[in-house]
Design an enzyme around this catalytic site. Structure first.
Site, PDB file in Angstrom:
ATOM      1  N   ASP A  99      44.593  43.384  48.643  1.00 33.32           N
ATOM      2  CA  ASP A  99      44.740  43.509  47.185  1.00 33.32           C
ATOM      3  C   ASP A  99      46.119  43.057  46.690  1.00 33.32           C
ATOM      4  OD1 ASP A  99      42.183  44.460  47.071  1.00 33.32           O
ATOM      5  OD2 ASP A  99      42.727  46.557  46.764  1.00 33.32           O
ATOM      6  N   GLU A 292      54.968  27.598  23.633  1.00 35.65           N
ATOM      7  CA  GLU A 292      54.251  28.437  22.662  1.00 35.65           C
ATOM      8  C   GLU A 292      55.171  29.458  21.979  1.00 35.65           C
ATOM      9  OE1 GLU A 292      51.196  28.800  21.361  1.00 35.65           O
ATOM     10  OE2 GLU A 292      50.280  27.060  22.313  1.00 35.65           O
TER      11      GLU A 292
HETATM   12  N1  LIG Z   1      40.412  43.913  51.672  1.00 35.05           N
HETATM   13  C1  LIG Z   1      41.377  44.819  51.503  1.00 35.05           C
HETATM   14  O1  LIG Z   1      42.263  44.882  52.311  1.00 35.05           O
HETATM   15  C2  LIG Z   1      41.327  45.661  50.259  1.00 35.05           C
HETATM   16  C3  LIG Z   1      42.019  46.994  50.332  1.00 35.05           C
HETATM   17  N2  LIG Z   1      41.796  47.722  49.100  1.00 35.05           N
HETATM   18  C4  LIG Z   1      43.534  46.861  50.497  1.00 35.05           C
HETATM   19  O2  LIG Z   1      44.135  46.064  49.841  1.00 35.05           O
HETATM   20  O3  LIG Z   1      44.105  47.585  51.279  1.00 35.05           O
END
Ligand SMILES: NC(=O)C[C@H](N)C(=O)O
Length: 335
Positions: A99, A292
């Protein structure tokens, strides 16, 4: 014995994420638990690693990457710098949740003081899933971190047989294994046949060539993000300024445009000393200085091609050196 001694020494720093996640059964690919498997087990699951490197593991954190904080980054960057200063460490692999992988990668790209390879890797499927992508991703990451070709290319993000640059990579899909892309500037290369194949390199300064030094820092300046949308209002901005933000990145609509009703609130924030960076929610393209908005007159900074979450990182590090908007703009054209 001799053959093993000639292999590169690669440290695996584990931080958690889905690569270390476990699900209820083999078909669970959502609704699993992140960050449950320890680094020794991750390494043991890929015996092939021993054939390509002398690997050692270290559990730095055990978290899902949505909970990554500035404190984690400072700790991680310091550990990476300490390890890379050792002659017996040739490269580092960091296992990480996907993430915020792009953010940690860019933070390290700006703060690691070495040309030795640093590769960040994760997985989209938990370790217990059918066709889990973690083991092959980890194998490729170790190969890459031990390779001569990866030296001096900045922090690399390697998943799904592809190599991307920290500055340019972004997560483009919530759940598929081909999520990591550098949609506008392109990936650097592939992992195939047990080796990296590089085709291009970022032109922006990184790692040993940056001006940032976090070795004596325990805290980073507070920088937050406001998101642009039709009917946007000033509530989030005002709350962030009141809470002590030293910098605000606007993930603006289009080319970082400022809504008529947001101009005055942003000017007021700037008058209080808050640095305003105009980025874009679009995800591709340049946010042009004086495009902009009249950045010269407003004393704002344009993010160039950095997305808002990466602009936040560069602004935090910039604020450790200066409050001068001309200097900060220079940094946005340098990194
Ligand atoms: N695919 C992942 O690793 C997602 C998880 N929520 C994280 O970032 O730890």
């Amino acid at each position: 014995q001799d053959a093993q001694a000639k292999l590169p020494n690669v440290m695996i720093l584990a931080t958690g994420g889905t690569i270390a996640g476990t699900g209820a059964d083999t078909t669970t690919t959502v609704g699993y638990t992140s960050a449950t498997v320890g680094v020794d087990k991750l390494i043991a699951a890929v015996p092939e690693l021993k054939k390509v490197a002398n690997v050692k593991g270290e559990q730095v954190f055990q978290i899902a990457s949505e909970s990554m904080t500035n404190d984690h980054w400072l700790k991680l960057a310091k550990r990476v710098n300490t390890l890379l200063a050792q002659p017996d460490v040739d490269g580092i692999v960091i296992t990480h949740g996907t993430d915020t992988i792009e953010e940690t990668a860019y933070f390290l790209d700006l703060t690691v003081k070495s040309r030795k390879p640093v590769v960040i890797v994760g997985a989209m499927r938990p370790s217990t899933a059918l066709s889990a992508d973690g083991p092959i991703n980890l194998y490729n990451a170790v190969l890459l971190a031990g390779s001569e070709d990866a030296k001096g290319k900045g922090v690399l993000v390697a998943l799904n047989d592809q190599i991307n640059a920290a500055r340019e990579v972004t997560k483009t899909n919530t759940s598929t294994t081909d999520t990591f892309k550098s949609p506008e500037l392109g990936m650097l290369g592939y992992m195939q046949d047990n080796r990296p194949h590089f085709y291009r390199q970022s032109t922006r300064k990184n790692t040993a060539d940056t001006e940032f030094d976090i070795s004596k820092l325990d805290v980073l300046p507070q920088v937050d993000i406001i998101y642009g949308y039709a009917n946007m209002n000033r509530a989030a901005l005002d709350a962030q300024v009141k809470a002590g933000a030293k910098g605000i990145v606007q993930a603006g609509v289009g080319d970082g445009s400022i809504a008529a009703q947001m101009k005055e609130p942003l000017m007021q924030a700037r008058k209080k000393g808050v640095i305003i960076v105009r980025s874009s929610r679009v995800g591709q393209g340049i946010v042009a200085r004086n495009g902009e908005a009249n950045d010269d007159a407003l004393d704002f900074v344009a993010s160039d091609t950095l997305n808002a979450q990466k602009a936040r990182i560069l602004l935090m590090l910039a604020l450790t050196k200066t409050n001068d908007t001309k200097e900060i703009q220079r940094m946005f054209y340098t990194y």
